[in-house]
Scaffold this active site. Sequence first.
Site, PDB file in Angstrom:
ATOM      1  CE  LYS A  44       6.045  -3.400   5.504  1.00 38.39           C
ATOM      2  NZ  LYS A  44       7.202  -3.992   4.565  1.00 38.39           N
ATOM      3  CB  SER A  68      -0.591  -0.018   3.542  1.00 30.32           C
ATOM      4  OG  SER A  68      -0.604   1.287   3.362  1.00 30.32           O
ATOM      5  CB  THR A  87       1.409   4.665   2.968  1.00 24.78           C
ATOM      6  OG1 THR A  87       1.090   3.635   4.261  1.00 24.78           O
ATOM      7  CG2 THR A  87       1.896   5.833   3.386  1.00 24.78           C
ATOM      8  CB  ALA A  88       0.641   4.334  -2.466  1.00 28.55           C
ATOM      9  CG  HIS A 112       6.177  -2.866  -3.976  1.00 25.83           C
ATOM     10  ND1 HIS A 112       6.284  -2.459  -2.750  1.00 25.83           N
ATOM     11  CD2 HIS A 112       5.031  -3.540  -3.942  1.00 25.83           C
ATOM     12  CE1 HIS A 112       5.317  -2.948  -1.924  1.00 25.83           C
ATOM     13  NE2 HIS A 112       4.626  -3.453  -2.644  1.00 25.83           N
TER      14      HIS A 112
END
Length: 281
Positions: free
Chosen positions: A56, A58, A109-110, A153
């Site tokens: 997993k 980003s 991504t943030a 989150h």
Amino acid sequence: MAEPLHVAYSPCPNDTFVFHAWAHGLVPGADAPEVTFADIDVTNSMAERGELDVLKISYGALPWVLEEYALLPCGGALGRGCGPLVLTRPGDSGDLGGRRVAVPSERSTAYLLFRLWAAKAVPGGLGEIVVLPFHEIMPAVRDGRVDAGLVIHEARFTYREYGLEKLADMGEAWELETGLPIPLGAIVARRSLGAERLHEISETIRASVRQAWEDPAASRPYVLAHSQEMDPAVADQHIGLYVNEFTADLGEAGYAAVRGLLTRAAAEGLVPPLGPGALEI
């Protein structure tokens, strides 16, 4: 017997909820993988080094790993109303021009959403970008060590406990501009496993998601054991926000969101451009 797959994902509730059935050998016909828990910045680095079979990561890190890893069409995190937030202390002017901003990673991504937003909202340009683990960002803003923080989150639900205010919602800005869901976390697997095996892994992940939805109580001990003493109600909010129809299948809108983000980011020089068919298995 084939060697078990080596899989890495975060201890966050959405990941443990999604992968519970697979991790415990509860998906018929699929062996349980060997699991490594790591925060997203660590799994991003693992993927860039070519470590492990399934990770997993980003979406912000995806362009750097697509030669070795394929994007799987399920198991990740996309959604609406679930984007990163920019936080400041109460009474702050809200002008980020030339100021210090803490972010969880520059391969996230943030961060891409933040930079795309700032290109329009902060005409004077940002100051210093400080990379901190996501759980250290709100205390750093609260204590004045940075002027603002980009949070992800469960911080969406807890930032008021730190006495902080929301300056902007990156997901809201993205949705208003594009109408697309917010691409956050991707599931990738080694291309060297072969297309048939990659499709099998995708179906296993889909089955794990379906089992989690059909019997959420089964995964609860696993979720709470790894959620870093998170309040169970917050864990439930976290799952409800980040596990949705895009987790079962990216679909047309999901792929459009991923292409849209990475194409815009490449135009700003933030990521390498996508090649033809880069998002295909």
